[in-house]
Design a protein around this motif. Structure first.
Motif, PDB file in Angstrom:
ATOM      1  N   UNK A 189       0.650  -1.130   0.031  1.00 33.33           N
ATOM      2  CA  UNK A 189       0.191   0.194   0.033  1.00 33.33           C
ATOM      3  C   UNK A 189       0.955   1.436  -0.065  1.00 33.33           C
ATOM      4  N   UNK A 190       2.001   1.204   0.968  1.00 32.42           N
ATOM      5  CA  UNK A 190       2.681   2.495   1.073  1.00 32.42           C
ATOM      6  C   UNK A 190       3.510   2.811  -0.343  1.00 32.42           C
ATOM      7  N   UNK A 191       3.943   1.621  -0.907  1.00 31.04           N
ATOM      8  CA  UNK A 191       4.600   1.800  -2.163  1.00 31.04           C
ATOM      9  C   UNK A 191       3.745   2.499  -3.266  1.00 31.04           C
ATOM     10  N   UNK A 192       2.208   1.676  -3.120  1.00 25.89           N
ATOM     11  CA  UNK A 192       1.337   2.469  -4.143  1.00 25.89           C
ATOM     12  C   UNK A 192       0.991   3.851  -3.988  1.00 25.89           C
ATOM     13  N   UNK A 193       0.834   4.222  -2.628  1.00 22.02           N
ATOM     14  CA  UNK A 193       0.430   5.546  -2.267  1.00 22.02           C
ATOM     15  C   UNK A 193       1.407   6.611  -2.776  1.00 22.02           C
ATOM     16  N   UNK A 194       2.876   6.268  -2.468  1.00 24.23           N
ATOM     17  CA  UNK A 194       4.001   7.243  -2.864  1.00 24.23           C
ATOM     18  C   UNK A 194       4.570   7.126  -4.163  1.00 24.23           C
ATOM     19  N   UNK A 195       4.087   5.942  -4.969  1.00 21.53           N
ATOM     20  CA  UNK A 195       4.740   5.664  -6.250  1.00 21.53           C
ATOM     21  C   UNK A 195       6.179   5.617  -6.093  1.00 21.53           C
ATOM     22  N   UNK A 196       6.482   4.829  -5.052  1.00 23.87           N
ATOM     23  CA  UNK A 196       7.945   4.881  -4.494  1.00 23.87           C
ATOM     24  C   UNK A 196       8.833   4.329  -5.721  1.00 23.87           C
ATOM     25  N   UNK A 197       8.496   2.991  -6.207  1.00 26.43           N
ATOM     26  CA  UNK A 197       9.294   2.555  -7.289  1.00 26.43           C
ATOM     27  C   UNK A 197       9.646   3.366  -8.510  1.00 26.43           C
ATOM     28  N   UNK A 198       8.684   4.021  -9.001  1.00 19.68           N
ATOM     29  CA  UNK A 198       8.476   4.942 -10.187  1.00 19.68           C
ATOM     30  C   UNK A 198       9.591   6.173  -9.944  1.00 19.68           C
ATOM     31  N   UNK A 199       9.342   6.590  -8.545  1.00 20.78           N
ATOM     32  CA  UNK A 199      10.032   7.860  -8.174  1.00 20.78           C
ATOM     33  C   UNK A 199      11.526   7.280  -8.242  1.00 20.78           C
ATOM     34  N   UNK A 200      12.057   6.061  -7.522  1.00 21.78           N
ATOM     35  CA  UNK A 200      13.375   5.619  -7.386  1.00 21.78           C
ATOM     36  C   UNK A 200      14.017   5.491  -8.912  1.00 21.78           C
ATOM     37  N   UNK A 201      13.207   4.903  -9.598  1.00 22.71           N
ATOM     38  CA  UNK A 201      13.617   4.679 -11.095  1.00 22.71           C
ATOM     39  C   UNK A 201      14.090   6.123 -11.880  1.00 22.71           C
ATOM     40  N   UNK A 202      13.368   6.976 -11.548  1.00 24.27           N
ATOM     41  CA  UNK A 202      13.400   8.487 -12.280  1.00 24.27           C
ATOM     42  C   UNK A 202      14.737   9.022 -11.631  1.00 24.27           C
ATOM     43  N   UNK A 203      14.793   8.866 -10.428  1.00 23.50           N
ATOM     44  CA  UNK A 203      16.157   9.438  -9.807  1.00 23.50           C
ATOM     45  C   UNK A 203      17.551   8.740 -10.147  1.00 23.50           C
ATOM     46  N   UNK A 204      17.344   7.303 -10.357  1.00 26.62           N
ATOM     47  CA  UNK A 204      18.433   6.571 -10.556  1.00 26.62           C
ATOM     48  C   UNK A 204      18.865   6.988 -12.174  1.00 26.62           C
ATOM     49  N   UNK A 205      17.682   7.275 -12.959  1.00 23.60           N
ATOM     50  CA  UNK A 205      18.272   7.676 -14.342  1.00 23.60           C
ATOM     51  C   UNK A 205      18.642   9.013 -14.510  1.00 23.60           C
ATOM     52  N   UNK A 206      18.667   9.849 -13.458  1.00 18.92           N
ATOM     53  CA  UNK A 206      19.173  11.100 -13.514  1.00 18.92           C
ATOM     54  C   UNK A 206      20.888  11.367 -13.160  1.00 18.92           C
ATOM     55  N   UNK A 207      21.270   9.942 -12.427  1.00 20.24           N
ATOM     56  CA  UNK A 207      22.418  10.051 -11.702  1.00 20.24           C
ATOM     57  C   UNK A 207      23.613  10.498 -12.694  1.00 20.24           C
ATOM     58  N   UNK A 208      23.783   9.643 -13.774  1.00 22.47           N
ATOM     59  CA  UNK A 208      24.712   9.888 -14.845  1.00 22.47           C
ATOM     60  C   UNK A 208      25.122  11.405 -15.284  1.00 22.47           C
ATOM     61  N   UNK A 209      23.838  12.135 -15.551  1.00 24.88           N
ATOM     62  CA  UNK A 209      24.060  13.345 -15.869  1.00 24.88           C
ATOM     63  C   UNK A 209      24.092  14.255 -14.841  1.00 24.88           C
TER      64      UNK A 209
END
Length: 306
Positions: free
Chosen positions: A207-227
């Motif tokens: 429920x917590x992961x769904x409410x906060x879109x945690x995995x989507x947010x994590x993926x988006x943050x990780x993709x920004x790391x190299x730049x």
């Protein structure tokens, strides 16, 4: 920072020394704490920075701002870390020397019953880390259809009887008052499998992961790391369950989440931008496990920008 001063009642930082050491903090560098929380890791970074160093701290939870130290070197951004690059650019920062993210829920959030994160207290079924908007956990339980609920509990909580659980909720939610933690736990009693605390923890995690879109947010943050990282800069990510750890491990290795389509007529080789610093994830010492039981599932992975 002396051992007794690490963290606070708000949150005890996990893998504290290991994280600070692997970040290899330069006194005049620019660093980002993506998950400020109680500020434990941030204080450690500030102690190692010189007067010219800077720290950018992100946290979408309004409660975190009360933990800010009085220090001109820190810039607080009250936003989700998925907007990392955007807010760095808005503040005139084009590159940083280190990024830290301590994922999951802070001790403070777990211990505040009214936030709805913990099965130990009664309170509203909320679970939003950013309380300014978005669906609450109770909204999801009342609005999602059986298939959506099943997918959520299976994918995010690895709940063994997720289909039965989803159907049970849909059948009983019209008569049950699904506004509080106790009312939800009461509804689930007939279908709990195995250890009740473990089962409920998996349900609440989903429920917590769904409410906060945690995995989507994590993926988006990780993709920004190299730049975002400067050459020689380090990104250190602490995870608390296998879903997060898998994403971090995949991205650090592949540097993308896009599926590779092999084309025999095309050379798709791409120069690597990240060097893995942790062949195996760093885990807490026995000493830390004794002092902080919540550290037991934590894993630290790190990369350096080439």
């Amino acid at each position: 920072m002396s051992e007794q001063n690490i963290g606070s009642d708000y949150h005890i930082p996990v893998l504290y020394y290991e994280t600070l050491d692997i970040l290899n903090i330069q006194p005049d560098g620019v660093y980002v704490d993506c998950t400020f929380g109680g500020g434990g890791h941030s204080r450690g970074i500030l102690e190692r920075l010189g007067p010219e160093g800077r720290l950018v701290a992100f946290d979408q939870d309004a409660d975190a701002a009360q933990n800010l130290p009085e220090d001109d070197r820190i810039l607080f951004v009250p936003q989700n870390f998925r907007y990392l690059k955007r807010f760095l650019r808005l503040n005139g920062i084009n590159g940083v020397d280190g990024i830290l993210a301590d994922l999951g829920v802070s001790s403070h959030q777990f211990d505040e019953g009214e936030r709805g994160f913990s099965i130990r207290f009664d309170g509203p079924l909320d679970m939003r880390m950013d309380q300014n908007g978005g669906k609450k956990a109770s909204d999801i339980l009342l609005e999602y259809d059986a298939k959506q609920l099943q997918d959520m509990f299976s994918n995010y909580g690895e709940v063994t009887n997720s289909k039965t659980l989803a159907q049970h909720i849909v059948q009983h939610r019209s008569v049950a008052e699904l506004k509080t933690i106790d009312s939800f736990k009461g509804m689930l009693q007939p279908i709990i499998k195995g250890n009740p605390n473990k089962y409920l923890a998996q349900v609440f995690q989903a429920l917590r992961i769904e409410v906060n879109s945690e995995l989507d947010a994590l993926k988006e943050m990780l993709e920004q790391i190299p730049s975002v990282l400067n050459t020689g800069g380090v990104a250190a990510i602490i995870t608390f369950h296998s879903l997060e750890d898998r994403l971090v491990k995949i991205f650090f290795k592949e540097e993308t989440f896009e599926e590779k389509i092999e084309n025999p007529f095309e050379n798709s080789y791409k120069e690597k931008e990240l060097k893995i610093l942790t062949k195996k994830p760093i885990v807490p010492s026995q000493d830390e496990l004794k002092k902080n039981a919540r550290s037991r599932s934590s894993k630290l992975r790190a990369v350096e920008k080439l």
